[in-house]
Scaffold this active site. Sequence first.
Site, short mmCIF file in Angstrom:
data_model
loop_
_atom_site.label_atom_id
_atom_site.label_comp_id
_atom_site.label_asym_id
_atom_site.label_seq_id
_atom_site.Cartn_x
_atom_site.Cartn_y
_atom_site.Cartn_z
N ASP A 158 -1.29 -0.61 6.11
CA ASP A 158 -1.51 0.03 7.41
C ASP A 158 -2.97 -0.03 7.84
OD1 ASP A 158 -2.22 1.95 5.32
OD2 ASP A 158 -2.49 3.38 6.96
N ASP B 238 0.86 -1.17 0.00
CA ASP B 238 0.00 0.00 0.00
C ASP B 238 0.90 1.23 0.00
OD1 ASP B 238 -2.51 1.38 0.21
OD2 ASP B 238 -2.03 1.77 2.31
N ASP C 198 -0.32 5.13 0.72
CA ASP C 198 -0.65 6.11 1.76
C ASP C 198 -0.58 5.46 3.13
OD1 ASP C 198 -1.39 8.47 0.18
OD2 ASP C 198 -2.98 7.20 -0.59
#
Length: 342
Positions: free
Chosen positions: A225, A26, A28
């Site tokens: 995250d 990922d 961001d």
Amino acid sequence: MSGTSRTRPSGSSTALSEAYDTALLDLDGVVYAGGQAIDHAVEALGTARDGGMHLAYVTNNALRTPAAVAAHLTELGVPAEPTDVITSAQAVARLMADQLPAGARVLVIGGEGLRVALRERGLEPVESADDDPVAVVQGYGGPDLAWGRFAEASYAINRGLPWFASNTDLTIPGARGIAPGNGAAVEVVRIATGAEPQVAGKPLPPMHRETVLRTGAERPLVVGDRLDTDIEGAFNGGVDSLLVLTGVTDAAQLVTAVPEHRPTYIDADLRGLLTGQPEVTEDGGGFRCGGWTASAGGGALVLEGDGDALDGLRALCAAAWSHAGDGACDLDADKAVTRLGL
């Protein structure tokens, strides 16, 4: 294929960058936040890449094109090609192309990433509900997306047009904190129309399909995250995952995670790719990792010992997940989590 209920984080005797052939990263909250590289990300990814691990960047953010994302990564010190980037815009464009005729006009509520992805699939982006679209697609359009765009989507959907969304992440991390994501914008249109979109992004199968088709990974490791997108997407795809604590998920959320939100591995940041992972073992009535032992009792999670805070978190997760089984942990975890300072 989907995952099975996990009762503790897994250990690895070798570095994760050696145990897996491809990292599905990922962006961001993992590689960067607010356009700036997260601490240790550039160095860790460079070392993993030099060791032979393929790095692929898988993002629910549909705003930018793969070429723009690759250029930004390269500028940050993480060399990348457009083919290394997989976006939810690409996933939703494929989903729509499978259902719409070639050359179909599509009302776009979002950024350039969506428009480019649609054109690649032979669809024609338009800007107004009065431009004779046959469908509506909505993706993150950045903080300056005009409110009137949501009205345009509502006009078209209320006329009976099918509605698609790149993703439904409610929030997005930035340099100044957590901001509303595309999911928040989707909710605005949902309230105005009463409709439900078809969604392509993580954690849903269209995004996993797009990623597999574009990377050809044989032993992938999802790195993210967010529990409800990255980790759940890995669970749905039946692949292992690494959660890093550099984005929106905190220790308390992780400890109380439901089965589909429990990662295989836990680490502070992307340096976790370069190391093995400690084993969590049963120790009497509790679970031990490093210098910590965690147990469930008296309506709360109890943490004893000292050492690396991450080891304490791994032990706490094992105690909570084992107690909860196929549900969410209902024990008070505040005192134990606070002690770790994470």
